[in-house]
Write a protein that holds these residues in place. Structure first.
Motif, short mmCIF file in Angstrom:
data_model
loop_
_atom_site.label_atom_id
_atom_site.label_comp_id
_atom_site.label_asym_id
_atom_site.label_seq_id
_atom_site.Cartn_x
_atom_site.Cartn_y
_atom_site.Cartn_z
N GLN A 182 6.02 6.28 1.20
CA GLN A 182 6.54 5.25 0.31
C GLN A 182 5.63 4.02 0.33
O GLN A 182 4.91 3.77 1.31
CB GLN A 182 7.96 4.85 0.75
CG GLN A 182 9.00 5.93 0.50
CD GLN A 182 10.41 5.42 0.75
OE1 GLN A 182 10.63 4.53 1.56
NE2 GLN A 182 11.37 5.99 0.04
N ARG A 183 5.69 3.27 -0.75
CA ARG A 183 4.94 2.02 -0.81
C ARG A 183 5.53 1.04 0.20
O ARG A 183 6.75 0.92 0.34
CB ARG A 183 5.01 1.43 -2.22
CG ARG A 183 4.07 0.27 -2.46
CD ARG A 183 4.08 -0.16 -3.92
NE ARG A 183 3.62 0.91 -4.80
CZ ARG A 183 3.41 0.74 -6.11
NH1 ARG A 183 3.60 -0.46 -6.66
NH2 ARG A 183 3.01 1.75 -6.85
N GLU A 184 4.64 0.35 0.91
CA GLU A 184 5.10 -0.58 1.94
C GLU A 184 4.38 -1.91 1.81
O GLU A 184 3.25 -1.99 1.34
CB GLU A 184 4.83 0.00 3.34
CG GLU A 184 3.36 0.23 3.66
CD GLU A 184 3.13 0.70 5.08
OE1 GLU A 184 4.10 0.85 5.85
OE2 GLU A 184 1.95 0.91 5.42
N ARG B 121 0.83 -1.20 0.00
CA ARG B 121 0.00 0.00 0.00
C ARG B 121 0.87 1.25 0.00
O ARG B 121 2.01 1.23 0.45
CB ARG B 121 -0.95 0.03 1.20
CG ARG B 121 -0.27 0.17 2.56
CD ARG B 121 -1.30 0.02 3.68
NE ARG B 121 -0.69 0.17 5.00
CZ ARG B 121 -1.32 -0.05 6.15
NH1 ARG B 121 -2.61 -0.45 6.13
NH2 ARG B 121 -0.70 0.11 7.29
N GLN B 122 0.27 2.31 -0.53
CA GLN B 122 0.96 3.58 -0.57
C GLN B 122 -0.02 4.68 -0.20
O GLN B 122 -1.01 4.90 -0.92
CB GLN B 122 1.57 3.85 -1.94
CG GLN B 122 2.44 5.07 -2.00
CD GLN B 122 3.28 5.14 -3.26
OE1 GLN B 122 3.02 4.48 -4.24
NE2 GLN B 122 4.34 5.94 -3.22
N ALA B 123 0.25 5.33 0.91
CA ALA B 123 -0.56 6.45 1.35
C ALA B 123 0.01 7.74 0.76
O ALA B 123 1.19 7.79 0.40
CB ALA B 123 -0.56 6.51 2.87
N PRO B 124 -0.79 8.78 0.67
CA PRO B 124 -0.30 10.04 0.11
C PRO B 124 0.94 10.54 0.84
O PRO B 124 0.96 10.60 2.08
CB PRO B 124 -1.48 10.99 0.31
CG PRO B 124 -2.68 10.12 0.34
CD PRO B 124 -2.22 8.85 1.01
N GLY B 125 1.97 10.86 0.09
CA GLY B 125 3.17 11.39 0.66
C GLY B 125 4.08 10.38 1.32
O GLY B 125 5.10 10.75 1.93
#
Length: 123
Positions: free
Chosen positions: A44-46, A38-42
C-alpha cells in the motif's frame, strides 16, 4: 486546476543518495502541507515525509535520520533528500499537496498528487 511535477528519481546503489523535487503550479490559493508518499510493488502507499505550515515535519519511522524534507514556499516546491538508501526504499515516490485552490474567485479544497517518480535502490 493544480498540477504537481516530480523529478529526481532513478537508480542508485545501496548506501547512496538521491534528491527528489516536486513543483506545484496552477490555481493555487494556499498550500498548507506538502508531502512525499511511496508505494512499493504489492504494498500500500505509505507516508514517507510531510512538511506543514510553519515548517513542522513528520517522518515515517523507517526513514528517520536518513531522509530530510524541505520546502520553498515561494516556489510551491518540496524537496526530499534521501541518504543511506536501502533496497527496501525502492518504490514509486509520489508528491502530494493539500490546501486550497482559487479558480476565478471560487475557493475549493485542494488535494493534488503528482504522477510519481521511480526510485530503485540496487547493486
Amino acid at each position: 486546476q493544480v498540477q504537481l511535477v516530480e523529478s529526481g528519481g532513478g537508480l542508485v546503489q545501496p548506501g547512496g543518495s538521491l534528491s527528489l523535487s516536486c513543483a506545484a503550479s496552477g490555481n493555487i490559493f494556499s498550500i498548507d502541507a506538502m508531502g512525499w508518499y511511496r508505494q512499493a510493488p504489492g504494498k500500500q502507499r505509505e507516508l514517507v515525509a510531510q512538511i506543514i505550515s510553519r515548517g513542522r515535519t513528520n517522518y515515517a519511522d523507517s526513514v528517520k535520520g536518513r531522509f530530510t524534507i524541505s520546502r520553498d514556499s515561494a516556489k510551491n516546491t518540496v524537496y526530499l533528500q534521501m541518504n543511506s538508501l536501502k533496497p527496501e526504499d525502492t518504490a514509486v515516490y509520489y508528491c502530494r499537496a493539500e490546501g486550497y485552490s482559487d479558480y476565478e474567485g471560487e475557493m475549493a479544497a485542494l488535494d493534488a498528487w503528482g504522477p510519481g517518480t521511480l526510485v530503485t535502490v540496487s547493486s
